[in-house]
Enzyme design. Structure first.
Site, mmCIF file in Angstrom:
data_model
loop_
_atom_site.group_PDB
_atom_site.id
_atom_site.type_symbol
_atom_site.label_atom_id
_atom_site.label_comp_id
_atom_site.label_asym_id
_atom_site.label_seq_id
_atom_site.Cartn_x
_atom_site.Cartn_y
_atom_site.Cartn_z
ATOM 1 N N CYS A 75 0.848 -1.191 0.000
ATOM 2 C CA CYS A 75 0.000 0.000 0.000
ATOM 3 C C CYS A 75 0.886 1.244 0.000
ATOM 4 O O CYS A 75 1.914 1.294 0.666
ATOM 5 C CB CYS A 75 -0.894 -0.009 1.230
ATOM 6 S SG CYS A 75 -1.691 1.556 1.588
ATOM 7 N N CYS A 152 -6.773 -1.546 7.921
ATOM 8 C CA CYS A 152 -6.101 -0.246 7.864
ATOM 9 C C CYS A 152 -6.086 0.318 9.276
ATOM 10 O O CYS A 152 -7.106 0.826 9.764
ATOM 11 C CB CYS A 152 -6.799 0.713 6.902
ATOM 12 S SG CYS A 152 -5.979 2.325 6.779
ATOM 13 N N PHE A 279 -8.925 31.253 5.042
ATOM 14 C CA PHE A 279 -9.013 29.870 4.568
ATOM 15 C C PHE A 279 -9.737 29.048 5.634
ATOM 16 O O PHE A 279 -9.268 27.993 6.067
ATOM 17 C CB PHE A 279 -7.626 29.280 4.293
ATOM 18 C CG PHE A 279 -6.767 30.076 3.352
ATOM 19 C CD1 PHE A 279 -6.876 29.912 1.973
ATOM 20 C CD2 PHE A 279 -5.850 31.002 3.834
ATOM 21 C CE1 PHE A 279 -6.073 30.642 1.100
ATOM 22 C CE2 PHE A 279 -5.048 31.734 2.976
ATOM 23 C CZ PHE A 279 -5.162 31.558 1.597
ATOM 24 N N GLU A 299 -13.357 32.435 3.151
ATOM 25 C CA GLU A 299 -13.148 31.167 2.449
ATOM 26 C C GLU A 299 -13.598 31.319 0.997
ATOM 27 O O GLU A 299 -14.559 32.042 0.712
ATOM 28 C CB GLU A 299 -13.950 30.060 3.149
ATOM 29 C CG GLU A 299 -14.054 28.738 2.417
ATOM 30 C CD GLU A 299 -12.705 28.090 2.166
ATOM 31 O OE1 GLU A 299 -12.499 27.600 1.037
ATOM 32 O OE2 GLU A 299 -11.855 28.079 3.086
ATOM 33 N N ASP A 351 -4.914 29.059 7.525
ATOM 34 C CA ASP A 351 -4.728 27.614 7.384
ATOM 35 C C ASP A 351 -5.000 27.243 5.931
ATOM 36 O O ASP A 351 -6.048 26.691 5.600
ATOM 37 C CB ASP A 351 -5.676 26.870 8.334
ATOM 38 C CG ASP A 351 -5.493 25.362 8.282
ATOM 39 O OD1 ASP A 351 -4.524 24.894 7.656
ATOM 40 O OD2 ASP A 351 -6.326 24.643 8.868
ATOM 41 N N CYS A 377 -0.116 22.197 6.304
ATOM 42 C CA CYS A 377 0.180 20.772 6.146
ATOM 43 C C CYS A 377 1.427 20.576 5.294
ATOM 44 O O CYS A 377 1.767 19.446 4.946
ATOM 45 C CB CYS A 377 -1.005 20.040 5.532
ATOM 46 S SG CYS A 377 -1.481 20.651 3.896
#
Length: 421
Positions: A75, A152, A279, A299, A351, A377
């Protein structure tokens, strides 16, 4: 067209880990990247150019542990299950340190806050026909091939429990060619399932889709943006407010990560009375901020703002919240509007998606906003945006990595900044 070099089996020593978690070996022909290896290990690998396929661990690292999933190594999702907890956390933290250092930023970085197993509340599966068999699962690393998953450990158990029913539904609606995407989210009301890629053929499958949703007790089933059936409104708890999320819309991957971010917001925005939440999505952080400050939530996605507005109608005990639809990539809020003749924002949260918020960071750097909380991120775009803010007179008070992408090389990061006196 030049031919690819033939694969050759070599024994190499791993000297370090690259930012995506692959081991790096220095050879006479240059660097070679070997996945599923650790620093210091001697390994046998099939080398083809700069890439290699691991064949055998000749001398394992003391930091190596047994993987927790039977699909590990096939995977493409969890590439770091072979690392023990200490080295895993060090690797994630170093990702942030290296990204900041690449922009000339030297600052203390907190230990990584790690989310637990089974905490991912969203999974994105693919489904395809292989002859008469339905494959339902994840793509293999750097390939379009699918792994038909049986377990998973990173996703919420209720999502994994739904996989047999989803696989059965896929077998009914899959086209002969191409694949479908299934985005499955846990909510307070049950699973929210969004299917993508069915196209015009969805019209002939309305009955099967509706029946599957009822049989599997989904809260909602959406196909290519169209709601097929909504049995219960799919709600997420955002700091005590039940918010009906848009199908497939952005959410934080793990609730515990969102909680940690909320605590950092309260710390970083302490004393602020008017905050811009840029955001904002469907209000992942908005509702937390509104517990102690007035918020202007901005947004670009209409469905996310609609969800936020619906959530506000249910909310109680919050400060004033206003919303604005705006593409902050094309039209960042400029410095003078952030100031508004001295009556503007004293705090800002942003963000953005993985690409970051470069244009908005440039405007913030010129603004008088006192406190900023930056969330990202992507350590690379995060460091680039922080460089703009530091050059504009801000100081970093704290940097916190958050691991809500368990066993992957990805890491979330939060920074608290204040304008220099």
């Amino acid at each position: 067209m030049s031919k690819k070099p033939e694969a050759t089996v070599k024994t190499v020593r791993i000297t370090r880990l690259a930012h995506k978690g692959d081991g790096v070996a220095e050879t006479d022909a240059g660097q070679v990247f070997v996945p599923y290896t650790l620093e210091g290990e001697l390994v046998s690998a099939s080398v083809q150019g700069a890439r290699a396929e691991l064949k055998e661990i000749v001398e394992p690292s003391p930091d190596r542990v047994a993987p927790v999933c039977k699909h590990y190594g096939v995977c493409g999702g969890c590439s770091l299950q072979h690392m023990d907890e200490a080295s895993y956390k060090d690797f994630k933290r170093q990702q942030v340190i290296d990204a900041l250092s690449s922009r000339g930023i030297e600052t203390p970085v907190d230990d990584v806050v790690v989310c637990g197993k089974g905490s991912r509340r969203r999974a994105v599966f693919a489904a395809v026909l292989a002859g008469h068999k339905v494959l339902f699962g994840y793509h293999t690393a750097k390939s379009n091939r699918l792994v038909d998953i049986e377990e998973c450990p990173v996703i919420a158990p209720e999502i994994m429990k739904a996989v047999p029913g989803l696989r059965k539904l896929a077998g009914v609606i899959l086209p002969r060619k191409g694949e479908l995407k299934f985005t499955v989210t846990t909510t307070q009301s049950g699973l929210d399932v969004a299917i993508g890629g069915l196209g015009k053929t969805k019209d002939k499958h309305y009955l099967e889709l509706s029946q599957a949703a009822v049989e599997n007790d989904f809260a909602r089933l959406t196909v290519d943006g169209e709601t097929i059936i909504e049995i219960r409104s799919p709600l997420l708890d955002m700091s005590g407010t039940a918010v009906p999320i848009p199908a497939g819309g952005f959410i934080q991957a793990a609730l515990s990560a969102e909680t940690t971010m909320g605590e950092l917001l309260a710390e970083g925005l302490s004393g602020c009375k008017r905050v811009a939440d840029l955001f904002c999505g469907a209000g992942t952080l908005t509702f937390r901020i509104a517990q102690f400050a007035n918020v202007h939530a901005v947004e670009g996605d209409a469905s996310s703002l609609k969800a936020l507005d619906l959530g506000l109608r249910r909310a109680k005990g919050l400060k004033k919240v206003t919303t604005e639809r705006r593409d902050l990539f094309r039209r960042p809020i400029v410095a003078k509007d952030l100031d508004n003749f001295g009556k503007g924002y004293d705090g800002v949260v942003f963000d953005p998606p993985r690409a970051g918020a470069h244009a908005q960071a440039q405007e913030l750097a010129k603004s008088p906003v006192k406190k900023i909380v930056a969330v990202s991120c992507s350590p690379a775009s995060f460091a680039r945006d922080l460089r703009e803010l530091l050059d504009g007179g801000y100081e970093i008070k704290r940097v916190v990595p958050i691991d809500q992408f368990l066993h992957s090389p990805h890491v979330e990061v939060v920074a608290l900044l204040e304008r220099s006196a």
